[in-house]
Design an enzyme around this catalytic site. Structure first.
Site, PDB file in Angstrom:
ATOM      1  N   HIS A 117       0.883  -1.172   0.000  1.00 31.65           N
ATOM      2  CA  HIS A 117       0.000   0.000   0.000  1.00 31.65           C
ATOM      3  C   HIS A 117       0.925   1.226   0.000  1.00 31.65           C
ATOM      4  CE1 HIS A 117      -2.779   2.955   1.803  1.00 31.65           C
ATOM      5  NE2 HIS A 117      -3.762   2.138   1.463  1.00 31.65           N
ATOM      6  N   ASP A 194       3.250  -4.265   7.900  1.00 28.41           N
ATOM      7  CA  ASP A 194       1.987  -3.542   7.783  1.00 28.41           C
ATOM      8  C   ASP A 194       0.871  -4.569   7.991  1.00 28.41           C
ATOM      9  OD1 ASP A 194      -0.367  -2.456   6.898  1.00 28.41           O
ATOM     10  OD2 ASP A 194       0.438  -1.640   5.031  1.00 28.41           O
ATOM     11  N   GLN A 197      -4.337  -5.086   7.051  1.00 28.67           N
ATOM     12  CA  GLN A 197      -5.336  -6.032   6.538  1.00 28.67           C
ATOM     13  C   GLN A 197      -5.257  -7.406   7.206  1.00 28.67           C
ATOM     14  OE1 GLN A 197      -7.770  -5.144   4.735  1.00 28.67           O
ATOM     15  NE2 GLN A 197      -7.082  -3.240   3.806  1.00 28.67           N
ATOM     16  N   LYS A 220     -10.239  -0.442  10.771  1.00 26.80           N
ATOM     17  CA  LYS A 220     -10.468  -1.645   9.944  1.00 26.80           C
ATOM     18  C   LYS A 220     -10.827  -2.845  10.828  1.00 26.80           C
ATOM     19  CE  LYS A 220      -7.168  -0.140   6.443  1.00 26.80           C
ATOM     20  NZ  LYS A 220      -7.876   0.245   5.232  1.00 26.80           N
ATOM     21  N   CYS A 360      -4.604   2.452  -3.727  1.00 22.16           N
ATOM     22  CA  CYS A 360      -3.351   2.914  -3.114  1.00 22.16           C
ATOM     23  C   CYS A 360      -2.251   1.876  -3.276  1.00 22.16           C
ATOM     24  CB  CYS A 360      -3.536   3.270  -1.635  1.00 22.16           C
ATOM     25  SG  CYS A 360      -4.766   4.523  -1.352  1.00 22.16           S
TER      26      CYS A 360
HETATM   27  N1  PMP Z   1      -1.808  -0.607   4.548  1.00 20.15           N
HETATM   28  C1  PMP Z   1      -2.759  -1.378   4.013  1.00 20.15           C
HETATM   29  C2  PMP Z   1      -2.404  -2.760   3.552  1.00 20.15           C
HETATM   30  C3  PMP Z   1      -4.061  -0.891   3.889  1.00 20.15           C
HETATM   31  O1  PMP Z   1      -5.004  -1.633   3.339  1.00 20.15           O
HETATM   32  C4  PMP Z   1      -4.347   0.418   4.352  1.00 20.15           C
HETATM   33  C5  PMP Z   1      -5.744   1.000   4.247  1.00 20.15           C
HETATM   34  N2  PMP Z   1      -6.327   0.908   3.005  1.00 20.15           N
HETATM   35  C6  PMP Z   1      -3.313   1.156   4.913  1.00 20.15           C
HETATM   36  C7  PMP Z   1      -2.061   0.630   4.996  1.00 20.15           C
HETATM   37  C8  PMP Z   1      -3.532   2.559   5.408  1.00 20.15           C
HETATM   38  O2  PMP Z   1      -4.405   2.543   6.490  1.00 20.15           O
HETATM   39  P1  PMP Z   1      -4.881   3.925   7.136  1.00 20.15           P
HETATM   40  O3  PMP Z   1      -5.548   4.688   6.037  1.00 20.15           O
HETATM   41  O4  PMP Z   1      -5.827   3.520   8.209  1.00 20.15           O
HETATM   42  O5  PMP Z   1      -3.668   4.601   7.631  1.00 20.15           O
END
Ligand code: PMP
Length: 405
Positions: A117, A194, A197, A220, A360
């Protein structure tokens, strides 16, 4: 218990008004989370960690209790290793600015996977730019697998840091974190995971995995927005400079400088989101009450149902592995000749909420040769009927766009 029973716990799901299958973007929140936030403001609303009067002490107590709940949830050795942030993005930036900028040098290598991401890519691009370190990519197969040879070739004596998602937000695959940690540690590199997910969908044990840093977001995981977590090994966090400076993270300040507070408060500058932390703790208790065995079984069954049916839709291509158990509830797909924004709008007109775009993860999509995709993502509270409605609507999209089939 069925999904219909769980849905009674959620204000937005009780009435079945919408088929919400954008859970990888943010989950729905159960009553207990909303009540925990309200309870904080009703019973302990004062600035935590500051006052010596009962209300402030109560605020501190709720905040620090929440930290212990998170510690146990991810099996950290000490609550000093749990830093509350706003979200995964802030947690990863904290590591990049504080650990990355002070420990990397010109010629060092940072290894990231191609499926990161942007939140776990841009901070490392910044570190590479500012330190002269080199950014290297782990390239996965079309199915999302990171083969041993790829890991072994990329992680070398020059590697100082490896940053990888435990679960991809596009492919849903689970990456071999244990193997990556072993290889990285053999070369003296640290590993940043990270878990945005993964933490909501499977047990995460930072001690068993031996990761150095791990980040996730409350929202999440059915917790409030605006609260996130960074886990870091105590010995690493101790040596790192603060990320943000100002109030609350100091021990004493003079005209010329300051000594910083002890862990974890050194990394929590300014007034903290104590109500959010209390809400996150309630979300964790809710997850623990249901149990990951149940959550995983239900989410896998929904994914299997969706994938089996979507595979029969002509001109539709699912990204990632064939097997539903390698998707962690995430099914991203393309439909030939139809832009994902149109897919999403048509689904929305049928009351189905999905995500469309680059998710993203632009380098991954480019690498896979698709510029954007539609993503459905399931949670244990989704029903088989919702999956059916989603697939039936999706199967009609090309016809609704004017194609013969
Ligand atoms: N890493 C991953 C794998 C994600 O799916 C996301 C959220 N889409 C993020 C980071 C970023 O999360 P946040 O917007 O809550 O900071």
């Amino acid at each position: 218990m069925t999904a219909y029973d769980y849905r009674q716990d959620f204000p937005l799901l009780r009435e079945n008004k919408t088929v919400y299958i954008d859970n990888a973007a943010t989950a729905q929140r159960p009553d207990c989370v909303l009540e925990a936030e309200k309870h904080f403001y009703e019973t302990a609303n004062a600035n935590p960690l500051r006052g010596f009067y009962p209300l402030s002490l109560a605020a501190t107590e709720q905040y620090e209790e929440a930290r212990k709940t998170v510690q146990k949830f991810i099996h950290a050795k000490s609550s000093k290793e749990i830093i509350f942030t706003r979200n995964t993005t802030e947690s990863l930036n904290l590591v990049a600015y504080s650990y990355g900028l002070s420990n990397l040098r010109e010629g060092d290598e940072i290894v990231v996977s191609i499926m990161e991401h942007h939140s776990n890519l841009l901070p490392w691009q910044m570190v590479a730019r500012q330190t002269g370190a080199v950014l290297k990519f782990l390239e996965c197969t079309q199915e999302g697998t990171l083969p041993d040879e790829v890991l072994e070739a990329a992680i070398t004596e020059k590697t100082k840091l490896v940053a990888v998602a435990q679960v991809s937000n596009v492919l849903g695959c689970v990456n071999p974190v244990e193997k990556i940690v072993k290889l990285a540690h053999e070369k003296g590199a640290v590993v940043v995971v990270d878990a945005a997910q993964s933490a909501p969908h499977m047990p995460v044990d930072v001690t068993a995995l031996d990761v150095d840093f791990l980040a996730f977001s409350g929202h999440k995981l059915m917790g409030p927005m605006g609260i996130g977590v960074l886990y870091g090994k105590e010995e690493l966090l101790e040596k790192m400079p603060p990320f943000l400076t100002g109030g609350e993270m100091i021990s004493s300040v003079t005209r010329e400088g300051a000594t910083y507070a002890k862990l974890p408060h050194k990394f929590e500058a300014g007034t903290v989101n104590a109500a959010g932390a209390a809400g996150l703790a309630a979300a964790i208790r809710y997850v623990e009450k249901i149990g990951f065995d149940t959550i995983m079984a239900k989410e896998e069954a929904l994914t299997k149902r969706a994938m089996e049916r979507l595979k029969k839709v002509p001109h539709l291509h699912i990204l990632g592995d064939e097997a539903p158990e390698n998707h962690t509830g995430i099914v991203a797909f393309t439909i030939e000749g139809v832009h994902p924004h149109d897919v999403s709008e048509i689904l929305s007109s049928d009351g189905i909420d999905v995500r469309a775009g680059h998710h993203c993860a632009q380098p991954l999509l480019e690498y896979l040769g698709v510029h954007n995709a539609t993503r459905a993502s399931f949670m244990f509270y989704n029903t088989p009927e919702e999956v059916n409605a989603f697939v039936e609507s999706t199967a009609q999209i090309r016809r609704r766009m004017g194609y013969g089939e």
